[in-house]
Scaffold this active site. Structure first.
Site, PDB file in Angstrom:
ATOM      1  N   LYS A   1      27.548 -35.489 -72.441  1.00  0.00           N
ATOM      2  CA  LYS A   1      26.950 -36.630 -73.139  1.00  0.00           C
ATOM      3  C   LYS A   1      27.466 -36.762 -74.563  1.00  0.00           C
ATOM      4  O   LYS A   1      27.638 -37.870 -75.056  1.00  0.00           O
ATOM      5  CB  LYS A   1      25.423 -36.507 -73.135  1.00  0.00           C
ATOM      6  CG  LYS A   1      24.830 -36.776 -71.757  1.00  0.00           C
ATOM      7  CD  LYS A   1      23.328 -36.719 -71.773  1.00  0.00           C
ATOM      8  CE  LYS A   1      22.770 -37.010 -70.384  1.00  0.00           C
ATOM      9  NZ  LYS A   1      21.353 -36.670 -70.281  1.00  0.00           N
TER      10      LYS A   1
ATOM     11  N   LYS B   1      26.796 -42.183 -58.463  1.00  0.00           N
ATOM     12  CA  LYS B   1      25.356 -41.981 -58.327  1.00  0.00           C
ATOM     13  C   LYS B   1      24.649 -43.345 -58.388  1.00  0.00           C
ATOM     14  O   LYS B   1      25.120 -44.250 -59.090  1.00  0.00           O
ATOM     15  CB  LYS B   1      24.940 -41.135 -59.541  1.00  0.00           C
ATOM     16  CG  LYS B   1      23.605 -40.484 -59.435  1.00  0.00           C
ATOM     17  CD  LYS B   1      23.451 -39.548 -60.622  1.00  0.00           C
ATOM     18  CE  LYS B   1      21.999 -39.434 -61.006  1.00  0.00           C
ATOM     19  NZ  LYS B   1      21.776 -38.617 -62.173  1.00  0.00           N
TER      20      LYS B   1
ATOM     21  N   LYS C   1      20.883 -47.976 -62.206  1.00  0.00           N
ATOM     22  CA  LYS C   1      20.686 -49.383 -62.576  1.00  0.00           C
ATOM     23  C   LYS C   1      21.837 -49.922 -63.413  1.00  0.00           C
ATOM     24  O   LYS C   1      22.256 -51.055 -63.251  1.00  0.00           O
ATOM     25  CB  LYS C   1      19.391 -49.516 -63.384  1.00  0.00           C
ATOM     26  CG  LYS C   1      18.210 -49.733 -62.482  1.00  0.00           C
ATOM     27  CD  LYS C   1      17.001 -50.105 -63.290  1.00  0.00           C
ATOM     28  CE  LYS C   1      15.793 -49.760 -62.458  1.00  0.00           C
ATOM     29  NZ  LYS C   1      14.635 -49.448 -63.234  1.00  0.00           N
TER      30      LYS C   1
END
Ligand code: SF4
Length: 329
Positions: free
Chosen positions: A111, A191, A194
């Site tokens: 990240k 994966k 949204k």
């Protein structure tokens, strides 16, 4: 009865990926253990986010959890930021957490690479996770593969705190490795998420479910109806395992391997089973949305029950760490 803690970020309404990956399992666990489930909004703000939508996304997630079957009479369901003890224990635990361990966390490395300026909160994320669990002295944590490293660090933090302030005070949480399904997006590549627009929402209408399922990716080797397929690499088969009864799952595998039916036939059966499972959830969600005050009351009561447990831990922790008691305590 063992105590279980698990959290989910306030990403709005659930899609079938996070339902099959976590929440379906939680619904089962609440009948077997003493469970706390938290919407972890304090974790969500470690990534760029919109303050204008955080509250509504939290409400949408709460609606989803209750509609999916979490029962406020069986489990403690609450919003993380409503229980201030999470942040207090988080700070206290930072003082025993080795920096090198935080920097070694794979999720941090992934990240932080994507951000120009890395906030310290991203590095400290696993300490807040440890606080979430240790605050309630939970001994079991349902984890996905990507969380195993964080759980190991959580155990290390518990060991270090115990060694310094009270042997055996915090239980070392154990992973609860239950078989959950890792559902890919409808494109079959990444994966389900949204932000990638490859999801089926938990409350999608029957028409929308079919519209999305019909063109969804299958085993790419099945170019024509006559080609046998391999269900083990087909995302549609994974979703069948989440929504279809075992005898149908066995039939799907057989008909796929023997080219006994086409992918569209397979998807139609899946759509029917999904619609049967999801319609009651959609109806429950509609009913909850009609009574927002009731939803907020469930969350308020959940936070109250969580705070009662958390408050006891914090008093004991402060005492063991040697802080002067505030007047009136
Ligand atoms: S028949 Fe079903 S399981 Fe087999 S490849 Fe097609 S969609 Fe996938």
């Amino acid at each position: 009865m063992a105590r279980v803690f698990s959290g989910i970020q306030p990403s709005g309404e659930l899609h079938i990926g996070n339902y099959l990956g976590a929440v379906q399992n939680w619904v089962r666990l609440q009948h077997e253990h003493d469970c706390l489930f938290s919407i972890v909004d304090l974790h969500a703000i470690t990534q760029p986010y919109d303050p204008g939508t955080l509250a509504s996304l939290t409400v949408d997630m709460a609606v989803s959890l209750f509609a999916a079957g979490l029962d406020p009479d069986k489990s403690i369901i609450f919003v993380q930021s409503h229980v201030a003890e999470h942040t207090e224990l988080n700070w206290l635990l930072t003082t025993v957490t080795p920096l090198g361990e935080l920097e070694r966390q794979t999720q941090f490395k992934d990240k932080s690479q994507r951000q120009e300026s890395v906030p310290a909160g991203l590095l400290a994320y696993p300490i807040l996770q440890a606080a979430d669990v240790l605050l309630y002295k939970a001994s079991l944590v349902p984890v996905g593969e990507d969380q195993v490293q964080h759980l190991e660090l959580m155990r290390e933090i518990a060991r270090r705190w115990n060694a310094r302030y009270g042997e055996g005070y915090f239980p070392e949480p154990q992973p609860l490795l239950t078989k959950t399904k890792r559902v890919l997006g409808l494109d079959g590549k990444a994966k389900m998420s949204k932000s990638l627009g490859n999801t089926i929402g938990l409350f999608d209408s029957p028409e929308t479910i079919w519209e999305k399922l019909r063109p969804a990716a299958t085993d790419p080797a099945r170019k024509t109806r006559k080609d046998p397929g391999n269900p083990d690499i087909c995302n549609i088969f994974t979703i069948h395992q989440g929504f279809s009864p075992p005898e149908t799952v066995a039939e799907v595998a057989h008909k796929c391997r023997t080219a006994g039916w086409g992918c569209l036939d397979c998807k139609r059966v899946l759509a029917d089973n999904m619609i049967a499972a999801l319609t009651p959830m959609r109806e429950r969600a509609d009913a909850i949305k009609r009574e927002p005050a009731r939803l907020l009351e469930w969350l308020r009561a959940g936070a109250g029950r969580a705070r009662a447990l958390a408050g006891r831990t914090i008093v004991e922790v402060r005492d063991r760490m040697g802080f002067l008691k505030a007047g009136g305590d």
